[in-house]
Design a protein around this motif. Structure first.
Motif, PDB file in Angstrom:
ATOM      1  N   GLU A  86      60.960 145.973  89.467  1.00 40.04           N
ATOM      2  CA  GLU A  86      60.742 144.654  88.869  1.00 40.04           C
ATOM      3  C   GLU A  86      61.986 143.779  88.991  1.00 40.04           C
ATOM      4  OE1 GLU A  86      58.018 143.141  87.572  1.00 40.04           O
ATOM      5  OE2 GLU A  86      56.884 144.875  88.276  1.00 40.04           O
ATOM      6  N   ASP A  87      63.167 144.381  88.780  1.00 36.95           N
ATOM      7  CA  ASP A  87      64.421 143.626  88.902  1.00 36.95           C
ATOM      8  C   ASP A  87      64.609 143.121  90.332  1.00 36.95           C
ATOM      9  OD1 ASP A  87      64.931 144.037  86.235  1.00 36.95           O
ATOM     10  OD2 ASP A  87      66.407 145.647  86.552  1.00 36.95           O
ATOM     11  N   ARG A  88      64.333 143.991  91.316  1.00 37.01           N
ATOM     12  CA  ARG A  88      64.458 143.575  92.718  1.00 37.01           C
ATOM     13  C   ARG A  88      63.445 142.480  93.054  1.00 37.01           C
ATOM     14  NH1 ARG A  88      64.094 148.914  95.932  1.00 37.01           N
ATOM     15  NH2 ARG A  88      63.375 149.604  93.924  1.00 37.01           N
ATOM     16  N   LYS A  89      62.249 142.600  92.491  1.00 32.43           N
ATOM     17  CA  LYS A  89      61.201 141.601  92.723  1.00 32.43           C
ATOM     18  C   LYS A  89      61.634 140.247  92.157  1.00 32.43           C
ATOM     19  CE  LYS A  89      56.258 140.984  91.890  1.00 32.43           C
ATOM     20  NZ  LYS A  89      55.092 141.547  91.221  1.00 32.43           N
ATOM     21  N   LYS A  90      62.209 140.245  90.948  1.00 32.84           N
ATOM     22  CA  LYS A  90      62.686 139.002  90.334  1.00 32.84           C
ATOM     23  C   LYS A  90      63.830 138.399  91.147  1.00 32.84           C
ATOM     24  CE  LYS A  90      61.399 140.140  85.593  1.00 32.84           C
ATOM     25  NZ  LYS A  90      61.902 140.541  84.277  1.00 32.84           N
ATOM     26  N   GLN A  91      64.740 139.246  91.620  1.00 37.69           N
ATOM     27  CA  GLN A  91      65.867 138.772  92.422  1.00 37.69           C
ATOM     28  C   GLN A  91      65.361 138.155  93.719  1.00 37.69           C
ATOM     29  OE1 GLN A  91      69.042 138.588  91.588  1.00 37.69           O
ATOM     30  NE2 GLN A  91      69.661 137.774  93.563  1.00 37.69           N
ATOM     31  N   SER A  92      64.390 138.800  94.345  1.00 38.59           N
ATOM     32  CA  SER A  92      63.807 138.273  95.573  1.00 38.59           C
ATOM     33  C   SER A  92      63.137 136.930  95.327  1.00 38.59           C
ATOM     34  CB  SER A  92      62.801 139.280  96.128  1.00 38.59           C
ATOM     35  OG  SER A  92      62.130 138.758  97.221  1.00 38.59           O
ATOM     36  N   GLU A  93      62.448 136.818  94.209  1.00 40.23           N
ATOM     37  CA  GLU A  93      61.787 135.560  93.845  1.00 40.23           C
ATOM     38  C   GLU A  93      62.821 134.459  93.630  1.00 40.23           C
ATOM     39  OE1 GLU A  93      58.454 133.276  93.227  1.00 40.23           O
ATOM     40  OE2 GLU A  93      58.458 135.397  93.732  1.00 40.23           O
ATOM     41  N   ARG A  94      63.918 134.778  92.986  1.00 49.67           N
ATOM     42  CA  ARG A  94      64.991 133.797  92.771  1.00 49.67           C
ATOM     43  C   ARG A  94      65.585 133.344  94.103  1.00 49.67           C
ATOM     44  NH1 ARG A  94      68.120 137.247  89.549  1.00 49.67           N
ATOM     45  NH2 ARG A  94      66.632 137.923  88.028  1.00 49.67           N
ATOM     46  N   GLU A  95      65.785 134.306  95.004  1.00 55.15           N
ATOM     47  CA  GLU A  95      66.335 133.974  96.321  1.00 55.15           C
ATOM     48  C   GLU A  95      65.379 133.047  97.076  1.00 55.15           C
ATOM     49  OE1 GLU A  95      69.276 134.715  97.819  1.00 55.15           O
ATOM     50  OE2 GLU A  95      69.933 135.573  95.911  1.00 55.15           O
ATOM     51  N   ARG A  96      64.096 133.315  96.971  1.00 52.63           N
ATOM     52  CA  ARG A  96      63.098 132.519  97.670  1.00 52.63           C
ATOM     53  C   ARG A  96      63.015 131.105  97.110  1.00 52.63           C
ATOM     54  NH1 ARG A  96      57.953 134.846  96.750  1.00 52.63           N
ATOM     55  NH2 ARG A  96      58.993 136.837  96.830  1.00 52.63           N
ATOM     56  N   ASN A  97      63.293 130.933  95.832  1.00 56.68           N
ATOM     57  CA  ASN A  97      63.169 129.628  95.189  1.00 56.68           C
ATOM     58  C   ASN A  97      64.419 128.763  95.302  1.00 56.68           C
ATOM     59  OD1 ASN A  97      60.542 130.097  94.393  1.00 56.68           O
ATOM     60  ND2 ASN A  97      61.150 130.969  92.418  1.00 56.68           N
ATOM     61  N   LYS A  98      65.475 129.260  95.906  1.00 56.47           N
ATOM     62  CA  LYS A  98      66.690 128.450  96.063  1.00 56.47           C
ATOM     63  C   LYS A  98      66.422 127.366  97.108  1.00 56.47           C
ATOM     64  CE  LYS A  98      70.074 131.892  94.826  1.00 56.47           C
ATOM     65  NZ  LYS A  98      71.192 132.697  95.287  1.00 56.47           N
ATOM     66  N   THR A  99      66.883 126.189  96.798  1.00 58.24           N
ATOM     67  CA  THR A  99      66.731 125.076  97.753  1.00 58.24           C
ATOM     68  C   THR A  99      68.093 124.485  98.052  1.00 58.24           C
ATOM     69  OG1 THR A  99      66.378 123.511  95.962  1.00 58.24           O
ATOM     70  CG2 THR A  99      64.412 124.496  96.952  1.00 58.24           C
ATOM     71  N   TYR A 100      68.202 123.953  99.255  1.00 57.67           N
ATOM     72  CA  TYR A 100      69.445 123.329  99.683  1.00 57.67           C
ATOM     73  C   TYR A 100      69.124 121.917 100.166  1.00 57.67           C
ATOM     74  CZ  TYR A 100      71.369 128.025  99.673  1.00 57.67           C
ATOM     75  OH  TYR A 100      71.784 129.272  99.309  1.00 57.67           O
ATOM     76  N   SER A 101      70.020 120.998  99.917  1.00 54.38           N
ATOM     77  CA  SER A 101      69.850 119.646 100.445  1.00 54.38           C
ATOM     78  C   SER A 101      71.190 119.159 100.962  1.00 54.38           C
ATOM     79  CB  SER A 101      69.305 118.718  99.359  1.00 54.38           C
ATOM     80  OG  SER A 101      70.224 118.643  98.293  1.00 54.38           O
ATOM     81  N   THR A 102      71.156 118.259 101.901  1.00 50.10           N
ATOM     82  CA  THR A 102      72.407 117.741 102.465  1.00 50.10           C
ATOM     83  C   THR A 102      72.618 116.323 101.983  1.00 50.10           C
ATOM     84  OG1 THR A 102      71.321 116.952 104.444  1.00 50.10           O
ATOM     85  CG2 THR A 102      72.231 119.173 104.507  1.00 50.10           C
ATOM     86  N   LEU A 103      73.791 116.038 101.631  1.00 47.64           N
ATOM     87  CA  LEU A 103      74.171 114.686 101.213  1.00 47.64           C
ATOM     88  C   LEU A 103      75.370 114.278 102.034  1.00 47.64           C
ATOM     89  CD1 LEU A 103      73.941 115.093  97.352  1.00 47.64           C
ATOM     90  CD2 LEU A 103      72.281 113.962  98.814  1.00 47.64           C
TER      91      LEU A 103
END
Length: 144
Positions: free
Chosen positions: A119-136
């Protein structure tokens, strides 16, 4: 701090400080302990079972089991004496659980640890997937 309480055995009012029972009941329990101890110390009685000790002394089995679990009575030299496993009731010579119940509990705990780790690995993977990057302009900004 000591508190006023009723003895669970006889109901008498007493100051509960060191013992959970009144002085009279504590003395009676010690006398019973001495009776059991003297009985099992005799060479002829070292092969006695729990039932034989109970019959020979008149002391309740629950008290004898309590003293064994507390370590006041040692049954290592008594091959026929045992106490019940707290889970299944099988006769054991020490501890609270028999080997099979202990192994089962250990396995269940390990399984629970594996599930939590998954479950911890699943949550970590979900967090990694939800990270977004934008350029300014020249900088890269990370949004969590």
């Amino acid at each position: 701090m000591a508190e006023l309480s009723n003895c669970p055995n006889c109901g008498q009012l007493f100051v509960k400080a060191l013992r959970p029972v009144c002085d009279k009941c504590a003395r009676e329990a010690e006398e019973k302990f001495d009776t059991v101890y003297r009985f099992i110390r005799k060479r002829d009685n070292r092969s006695a079972s729990m039932d034989e000790v109970h019959e020979g002394t008149g002391v309740e089995k629950d008290l004898i089991i309590q003293w064994i679990r507390e370590g006041r009575l040692r049954i290592s030299q008594m091959p026929n004496m045992g106490i019940p496993c707290e889970h299944c009731g099988k006769t054991i010579s020490e501890g609270k659980l028999c080997d099979s119940c202990r192994n089962k509990l250990t396995g269940e705990l390990k399984q629970g640890d594996k599930e939590k780790e998954f479950e911890d690995r699943k949550k970590q993977s979900e967090r990694e997937r939800n990270k977004t990057y934008s350029t300014l302009g020249d900088r890269v900004r990370r949004d969590d």
